[in-house]
Motif scaffolding. Structure first.
Motif: not given
Length: 312
Positions: A10-13, A15, A210, A212, A236
């Motif tokens: 994932q790339h959550l946080g 973007e 990060r 996730g 975020d």
């Protein structure tokens, strides 16, 4: 979890880092990324169905099943093949940039690395060559606080900023809020213009988080507090940009909700189309013959024999 692919990252946080940076580049520029910069492709209009085909390693996978999931490759979109051996891409980016300069080309390179991988010798070797030869390259360090399961302090991140490491090589270096889309874009545009004007490399450290797990095979609760992300101060990046645009009067909560719904529909439609070509354990798969193709201009005898033995 459904067995449609082996793993996912994932790339959550994070973007804003990749998406904003990509908008500062020109056609023909080349990124040498890690596995957490899919935003470079998405922000450049790379087909999402194609990305999913690669994740599923199906019959429509542009890499013919020869690369791990999320390790995309697209020359047309300036996305160099990802290597699982972290930090190698830093040297490759500097070499590509040096070649561009030697050939009097205007194209520049962008190197990407995580905080943990800055402890690799390849990182320092790249800085030596970039500084010595004034390579037209932007050296990006994404400091998301965590390597696979170790805090960035293990890579001596606490001894000073990661950006400061560039100063020791005479490279102009900046540290930026990686969760601020506009700040990332401004820094990226400045660094890209420096490189294109033959003023040499720039090192940029993006401070982010990060949100996730390292990958779908990872459980971050085993090595970091579950409430850590709630206390992370930067917030975020998508919410921050949304609130900024609303404050400017050019966006609204209603339009944002509508956009999210439209994007979700687009993602689901892309997923269905990709799955129609097969997944990791079901449906169409790349031909066995494909593993022998695209390696040599002229296939050597030993591979020709192996292909015959495989019956393809």
């Amino acid at each position: 979890r459904q067995g449609k692919t082996s793993f996912y990252m994932q790339h959550l946080g994070e973007e804003a880092v990749a998406c904003a940076f990509r908008k500062a580049l020109a056609p023909g520029d080349m990124n040498f990324p890690t596995y957490r910069q899919a935003g470079l492709l998405i922000a450049d209009g790379y087909p999402m169905v194609t990305m999913m085909n690669q994740i599923y390693s199906n019959e429509a996978d542009p890499l013919k099943g020869r690369q791990l999931p999320v390790m995309y490759s697209s020359k047309e979109h300036g996305f160099f093949s990802i290597s699982g051996n972290l930090a190698t891409q830093y040297i490759q980016a500097v070499g590509w940039a040096m070649a561009s300069a030697i050939s009097n080309d205007s194209r520049i390179a962008a190197a990407w690395i995580g905080d943990g991988s800055t402890a690799e010798s390849d990182f320092h070797s790249a800085l030596v060559f970039a500084s010595t030869y004034k390579a037209p390259v932007v050296l990006n360090v994404v400091n998301n606080q965590w390597a696979i399961s170790t805090f960035q302090g293990i890579a001596r991140g606490g001894s000073g900023t990661l950006a400061a490491r560039g100063l020791g090589f005479g490279i102009p270096s900046l540290r930026v809020d990686g969760n601020d889309y506009l700040a990332v874009h401004a820094v990226a545009k400045w660094a890209a213009e420096r490189a294109r004007s033959n003023l040499g490399p720039t090192l940029v450290e993006y401070v982010t988080y990060r949100a996730g797990a390292h990958s779908s095979s990872d459980d971050p609760s085993a090595y970091r507090p579950k409430t850590e992300s709630d206390a992370w101060p930067l917030g975020d990046p998508i919410v921050r940009l949304k609130n900024h645009l609303i404050a400017l009067g050019v966006w609204s909560d209603e339009r944002h909700a509508q956009a999210e719904a439209e994007i979700l529909d687009t993602v689901i439609a892309a997923q269905k189309e990709a799955e129609s070509h097969g997944t990791l354990h079901a449906g169409g798969k790349p031909s066995t013959r494909d593993m022998f193709e695209g390696l040599y201009a002229e296939m050597p005898p030993h591979l020709r024999r192996q292909r015959q033995q495989a019956g393809v």
